[in-house]
Design an enzyme around this catalytic site. Structure first.
Site, PDB file in Angstrom:
ATOM      1  N   GLU A  12       0.807  -1.222   0.000  1.00  0.00           N
ATOM      2  CA  GLU A  12       0.000   0.000   0.000  1.00  0.00           C
ATOM      3  C   GLU A  12       0.840   1.272   0.000  1.00  0.00           C
ATOM      4  O   GLU A  12       0.487   2.257  -0.672  1.00  0.00           O
ATOM      5  CB  GLU A  12      -0.941  -0.005   1.214  1.00  0.00           C
ATOM      6  CG  GLU A  12      -2.002  -1.081   1.167  1.00  0.00           C
ATOM      7  CD  GLU A  12      -1.529  -2.446   1.660  1.00  0.00           C
ATOM      8  OE1 GLU A  12      -2.345  -3.395   1.646  1.00  0.00           O
ATOM      9  OE2 GLU A  12      -0.346  -2.556   2.076  1.00  0.00           O
ATOM     10  N   HIS A  58     -14.215  -0.950   3.838  1.00  0.00           N
ATOM     11  CA  HIS A  58     -14.261  -1.879   4.962  1.00  0.00           C
ATOM     12  C   HIS A  58     -13.863  -1.204   6.273  1.00  0.00           C
ATOM     13  O   HIS A  58     -13.137  -1.774   7.100  1.00  0.00           O
ATOM     14  CB  HIS A  58     -13.360  -3.095   4.696  1.00  0.00           C
ATOM     15  CG  HIS A  58     -13.842  -3.959   3.559  1.00  0.00           C
ATOM     16  ND1 HIS A  58     -13.951  -3.485   2.273  1.00  0.00           N
ATOM     17  CD2 HIS A  58     -14.243  -5.256   3.530  1.00  0.00           C
ATOM     18  CE1 HIS A  58     -14.382  -4.454   1.483  1.00  0.00           C
ATOM     19  NE2 HIS A  58     -14.587  -5.526   2.221  1.00  0.00           N
ATOM     20  N   ASP A  94     -13.258 -10.185  10.270  1.00  0.00           N
ATOM     21  CA  ASP A  94     -11.833  -9.933  10.045  1.00  0.00           C
ATOM     22  C   ASP A  94     -11.141  -9.483  11.328  1.00  0.00           C
ATOM     23  O   ASP A  94      -9.913  -9.540  11.431  1.00  0.00           O
ATOM     24  CB  ASP A  94     -11.633  -8.872   8.956  1.00  0.00           C
ATOM     25  CG  ASP A  94     -11.950  -9.403   7.578  1.00  0.00           C
ATOM     26  OD1 ASP A  94     -12.049 -10.637   7.430  1.00  0.00           O
ATOM     27  OD2 ASP A  94     -12.107  -8.598   6.648  1.00  0.00           O
ATOM     28  N   ARG A 133     -18.293  -1.888   4.608  1.00  0.00           N
ATOM     29  CA  ARG A 133     -18.427  -3.179   3.943  1.00  0.00           C
ATOM     30  C   ARG A 133     -19.894  -3.585   3.790  1.00  0.00           C
ATOM     31  O   ARG A 133     -20.287  -4.149   2.770  1.00  0.00           O
ATOM     32  CB  ARG A 133     -17.690  -4.242   4.743  1.00  0.00           C
ATOM     33  CG  ARG A 133     -17.842  -5.653   4.150  1.00  0.00           C
ATOM     34  CD  ARG A 133     -17.253  -6.700   5.068  1.00  0.00           C
ATOM     35  NE  ARG A 133     -17.271  -8.014   4.445  1.00  0.00           N
ATOM     36  CZ  ARG A 133     -16.885  -9.128   5.036  1.00  0.00           C
ATOM     37  NH1 ARG A 133     -16.443  -9.073   6.289  1.00  0.00           N
ATOM     38  NH2 ARG A 133     -16.928 -10.281   4.416  1.00  0.00           N
TER      39      ARG A 133
END
Length: 245
Positions: free
Chosen positions: A42, A93, A101, A151
């Site tokens: 990233e 998200h 997660d 999400r």
């Protein structure tokens, strides 16, 4: 929205191995020559975007909020915001509703992090319609933008105006005002219906732009309603609540 505005040859879309989750694959299918998966890198993705922006491109970088606002913070601060480059940082998200997660991915600090960066516009749309408008608006802004997305599937509200820096009053009232954003907007509308059954009429204000905040609207409803609440899927430190305060 990205697929639609992709007819502009200046627009490039970068992703960090999560196209199927961030849904940038739709743009990639239409414009493969302007879509890149940089892998799980990233910080590098933001650096690539910065270089492209210096060449006149409008670049959207996409990943989970924890990995854009979090992992790539230094590159966003120094490579994008410091030279005020035309890159749009998408954090999907976000919040606890990312679910199983777990805590490592449940980003509750991203609004605070992005608000703290000079020159950064911060958007948190409430549904599909507002997200569509926010993406198009972000592309028109000359400079860095952070766009926070959730999400969960959320109710799609009636279309409403979208102007960066201006909130929308979804329900008028005088007993109290609830300022909210993101997926909590629909929850606050449900809460307002329950409160009406008890004889209370709160105002519900959707502040989709966290920065620059609609200070005029905030002051007006604080003066009118006296009791002020904020509801957001974020830490009480640094997010919508602190901006309203």
């Amino acid at each position: 929205a990205l697929a639609e505005i992709g007819s502009d040859p200046r627009i490039f879309v970068l992703d960090a191995d999560l196209q199927c989750c961030t849904r940038t694959e739709k743009f990639g299918a239409l414009y493969p020559e302007r879509s890149r998966n940089v892998g799980i890198a990233e910080a590098n993705m933001v650096g690539i975007a910065a270089g492209m922006a210096t060449c006149g491109k409008i670049v959207f970088v996409n990943s989970f909020a924890m990995f854009t606002a979090g992992r790539a913070f230094e590159q966003i601060r120094n490579s994008l915001a410091y030279p005020h480059l035309n890159v749009k940082v998408i954090g999907t998200h976000a919040g606890v509703t990312v679910g199983k997660d777990g805590a490592t991915h449940q980003c509750l600090e991203d609004l605070a992090i992005m608000r703290s960066i000079p020159g950064m516009v911060v958007l948190s749309p409430c549904d599909a319609n507002e997200t569509y408008q926010a993406v198009k608006a972000a592309a028109e802004i000359k400079g860095p933008v952070y766009l926070r997305l959730a999400r969960l599937a959320t109710p799609v509200l009636d279309p409403m105006p979208f102007t960066v820096g201006k909130g929308n009053v979804l329900a008028d009232g005088s007993d109290a005002v609830i300022f909210t954003c993101g997926l909590m907007v629909s929850e606050c509308l449900k809460a307002a219906e329950l409160l009406k059954e008890k004889g209370m009429h709160p105002a519900i204000v959707n502040l989709h732009t966290i920065k620059p905040i609609d200070a005029e609207l905030v002051r007006a409803y604080a003066a009118k309603c006296k009791r002020v609440y904020t509801v957001e899927e974020h830490s009480v430190i640094g997010g919508l609540g602190e901006a309203v305060c």
